[in-house]
Write a protein that holds these residues in place. Structure first.
Motif, PDB file in Angstrom:
ATOM      1  N   PRO A   1       0.103  -1.558   0.048  1.00 59.43           N
ATOM      2  CA  PRO A   1      -0.221   0.337  -0.082  1.00 59.43           C
ATOM      3  C   PRO A   1       0.530   1.447   0.160  1.00 59.43           C
ATOM      4  O   PRO A   1       2.005   1.206   0.488  1.00 59.43           O
ATOM      5  CB  PRO A   1      -1.122   0.084   1.162  1.00 59.43           C
ATOM      6  CG  PRO A   1      -0.293  -1.545   2.162  1.00 59.43           C
ATOM      7  CD  PRO A   1       0.626  -1.783   0.796  1.00 59.43           C
TER       8      PRO A   1
ATOM      9  N   GLU B   1       0.891   5.322   2.165  1.00 62.35           N
ATOM     10  CA  GLU B   1       0.329   6.277   2.522  1.00 62.35           C
ATOM     11  C   GLU B   1       0.867   7.312   1.397  1.00 62.35           C
ATOM     12  O   GLU B   1       1.910   7.796   1.021  1.00 62.35           O
ATOM     13  CB  GLU B   1       1.411   6.168   3.669  1.00 62.35           C
ATOM     14  CG  GLU B   1       0.812   4.463   4.482  1.00 62.35           C
ATOM     15  CD  GLU B   1       0.273   5.178   5.489  1.00 62.35           C
ATOM     16  OE1 GLU B   1      -0.122   5.610   6.346  1.00 62.35           O
ATOM     17  OE2 GLU B   1      -0.702   3.793   5.333  1.00 62.35           O
ATOM     18  N   LEU B   2      -0.281   7.870   1.286  1.00 62.79           N
ATOM     19  CA  LEU B   2      -0.413   9.459   0.415  1.00 62.79           C
ATOM     20  C   LEU B   2      -0.580  11.021   1.949  1.00 62.79           C
ATOM     21  O   LEU B   2      -1.882  10.730   2.354  1.00 62.79           O
ATOM     22  CB  LEU B   2      -1.241   9.080  -0.591  1.00 62.79           C
ATOM     23  CG  LEU B   2      -1.360  10.586  -1.317  1.00 62.79           C
ATOM     24  CD1 LEU B   2      -0.362  10.235  -2.026  1.00 62.79           C
ATOM     25  CD2 LEU B   2      -2.517  10.200  -2.423  1.00 62.79           C
ATOM     26  N   GLY B   3       0.153  11.665   1.707  1.00 62.67           N
ATOM     27  CA  GLY B   3      -0.141  12.622   2.206  1.00 62.67           C
ATOM     28  C   GLY B   3      -0.494  13.979   1.611  1.00 62.67           C
ATOM     29  O   GLY B   3      -0.246  14.551   0.216  1.00 62.67           O
TER      30      GLY B   3
ATOM     31  N   VAL C   1      -3.648  11.789   5.716  1.00 63.56           N
ATOM     32  CA  VAL C   1      -3.004  11.072   5.211  1.00 63.56           C
ATOM     33  C   VAL C   1      -4.302   9.833   4.589  1.00 63.56           C
ATOM     34  O   VAL C   1      -4.934   9.496   5.769  1.00 63.56           O
ATOM     35  CB  VAL C   1      -1.963  10.129   5.766  1.00 63.56           C
ATOM     36  CG1 VAL C   1      -1.359   9.095   5.583  1.00 63.56           C
ATOM     37  CG2 VAL C   1      -1.178  11.444   6.987  1.00 63.56           C
ATOM     38  N   ARG C   2      -3.683   9.454   3.304  1.00 60.37           N
ATOM     39  CA  ARG C   2      -4.277   8.161   3.072  1.00 60.37           C
ATOM     40  C   ARG C   2      -3.429   7.341   2.694  1.00 60.37           C
ATOM     41  O   ARG C   2      -2.986   7.100   2.035  1.00 60.37           O
ATOM     42  CB  ARG C   2      -5.645   8.631   1.938  1.00 60.37           C
ATOM     43  CG  ARG C   2      -6.344   7.965   1.209  1.00 60.37           C
ATOM     44  CD  ARG C   2      -8.001   8.872   0.843  1.00 60.37           C
ATOM     45  NE  ARG C   2      -8.393   8.023   0.277  1.00 60.37           N
ATOM     46  CZ  ARG C   2      -9.387   8.950  -0.648  1.00 60.37           C
ATOM     47  NH1 ARG C   2      -9.384   9.454  -0.980  1.00 60.37           N
ATOM     48  NH2 ARG C   2     -10.316   7.983  -0.982  1.00 60.37           N
ATOM     49  N   THR C   3      -4.360   6.137   3.265  1.00 60.58           N
ATOM     50  CA  THR C   3      -3.834   4.920   3.051  1.00 60.58           C
ATOM     51  C   THR C   3      -4.366   4.029   1.705  1.00 60.58           C
ATOM     52  O   THR C   3      -5.868   3.979   1.170  1.00 60.58           O
ATOM     53  CB  THR C   3      -3.605   3.664   3.701  1.00 60.58           C
ATOM     54  OG1 THR C   3      -2.704   4.043   4.675  1.00 60.58           O
ATOM     55  CG2 THR C   3      -3.330   2.166   2.754  1.00 60.58           C
TER      56      THR C   3
ATOM     57  N   LYS D   1      -4.270   0.641  -1.427  1.00 57.03           N
ATOM     58  CA  LYS D   1      -4.772  -0.018  -1.610  1.00 57.03           C
ATOM     59  C   LYS D   1      -4.512  -0.926  -2.785  1.00 57.03           C
ATOM     60  O   LYS D   1      -3.612  -1.859  -2.491  1.00 57.03           O
ATOM     61  CB  LYS D   1      -4.900  -0.927  -0.876  1.00 57.03           C
ATOM     62  CG  LYS D   1      -5.392  -0.815   0.990  1.00 57.03           C
ATOM     63  CD  LYS D   1      -5.767  -1.629   1.562  1.00 57.03           C
ATOM     64  CE  LYS D   1      -6.234  -0.937   2.837  1.00 57.03           C
ATOM     65  NZ  LYS D   1      -7.239  -1.717   4.115  1.00 57.03           N
TER      66      LYS D   1
ATOM     67  N   ASP E   1      -8.684   2.137  -4.700  1.00 55.00           N
ATOM     68  CA  ASP E   1      -8.355   3.433  -4.227  1.00 55.00           C
ATOM     69  C   ASP E   1      -7.913   4.510  -4.252  1.00 55.00           C
ATOM     70  O   ASP E   1      -8.249   5.611  -4.314  1.00 55.00           O
ATOM     71  CB  ASP E   1      -7.541   2.994  -3.097  1.00 55.00           C
ATOM     72  CG  ASP E   1      -8.352   2.240  -1.817  1.00 55.00           C
ATOM     73  OD1 ASP E   1      -9.129   1.505  -2.087  1.00 55.00           O
ATOM     74  OD2 ASP E   1      -7.678   1.292  -1.170  1.00 55.00           O
TER      75      ASP E   1
ATOM     76  N   CYS F   1      -9.122   8.368  -5.437  1.00 54.11           N
ATOM     77  CA  CYS F   1      -7.909   9.682  -4.859  1.00 54.11           C
ATOM     78  C   CYS F   1      -7.963  11.275  -5.517  1.00 54.11           C
ATOM     79  O   CYS F   1      -8.221  11.652  -5.612  1.00 54.11           O
ATOM     80  CB  CYS F   1      -6.857   9.443  -4.428  1.00 54.11           C
ATOM     81  SG  CYS F   1      -6.291   9.150  -2.623  1.00 54.11           S
TER      82      CYS F   1
ATOM     83  N   THR G   1       4.692  10.155  -0.887  1.00 54.34           N
ATOM     84  CA  THR G   1       4.336   8.894  -0.734  1.00 54.34           C
ATOM     85  C   THR G   1       5.269   8.111   0.170  1.00 54.34           C
ATOM     86  O   THR G   1       6.021   8.293   0.382  1.00 54.34           O
ATOM     87  CB  THR G   1       4.341   8.240  -1.769  1.00 54.34           C
ATOM     88  OG1 THR G   1       5.803   8.568  -2.752  1.00 54.34           O
ATOM     89  CG2 THR G   1       3.101   8.914  -2.995  1.00 54.34           C
ATOM     90  N   HIS G   2       4.879   7.257   0.720  1.00 54.68           N
ATOM     91  CA  HIS G   2       5.054   6.661   1.684  1.00 54.68           C
ATOM     92  C   HIS G   2       5.073   4.885   1.473  1.00 54.68           C
ATOM     93  O   HIS G   2       3.392   4.803   1.055  1.00 54.68           O
ATOM     94  CB  HIS G   2       4.881   6.944   3.454  1.00 54.68           C
ATOM     95  CG  HIS G   2       5.458   7.989   3.418  1.00 54.68           C
ATOM     96  ND1 HIS G   2       6.721   8.885   3.341  1.00 54.68           N
ATOM     97  CD2 HIS G   2       4.661   9.426   4.309  1.00 54.68           C
ATOM     98  CE1 HIS G   2       6.849   9.666   4.118  1.00 54.68           C
ATOM     99  NE2 HIS G   2       5.437  10.125   4.175  1.00 54.68           N
TER     100      HIS G   2
END
Length: 79
Positions: free
Chosen positions: A9, A11-13, A19-21, A23, A27, A31, A78-79
């Motif tokens: 997944p 992680e979007l700032g 912050v939204r995950t 997947k 998704d 977004c 992004t993470h």
């Protein structure tokens, strides 16, 4: 339609410390359609690739890479 998922997944700032995950391509499309700050060429490519991945015309990982490129284009972390 079954949901296809990415191997990892993202992680979007988003704006305002949201912050939204993300997947998978479904998704990502939600977004991209929502509070996306910049809609440039990478945005268009990511949207197309996510739709194609859902339909089985592109790999899920191709869509993931293009989504990350769109996030960078929009100066999102992004993470």
């Amino acid at each position: 339609m079954h949901q296809v998922l990415w191997s990892h997944p993202i992680e979007l700032g988003l704006t305002g410390n949201d912050v939204r995950t993300v997947k998978g391509p479904s998704d990502a499309l939600r977004c991209l359609a929502g509070q996306w700050p910049h809609r440039g060429p990478n945005y268009v490519a990511a949207r197309s690739a996510c739709r194609a991945a859902i339909d089985g015309r592109r790999t899920v990982e191709e869509a993931r890479k293009l989504f990350i490129s769109a996030a960078k284009e929009a100066h999102l972390e992004t993470h």
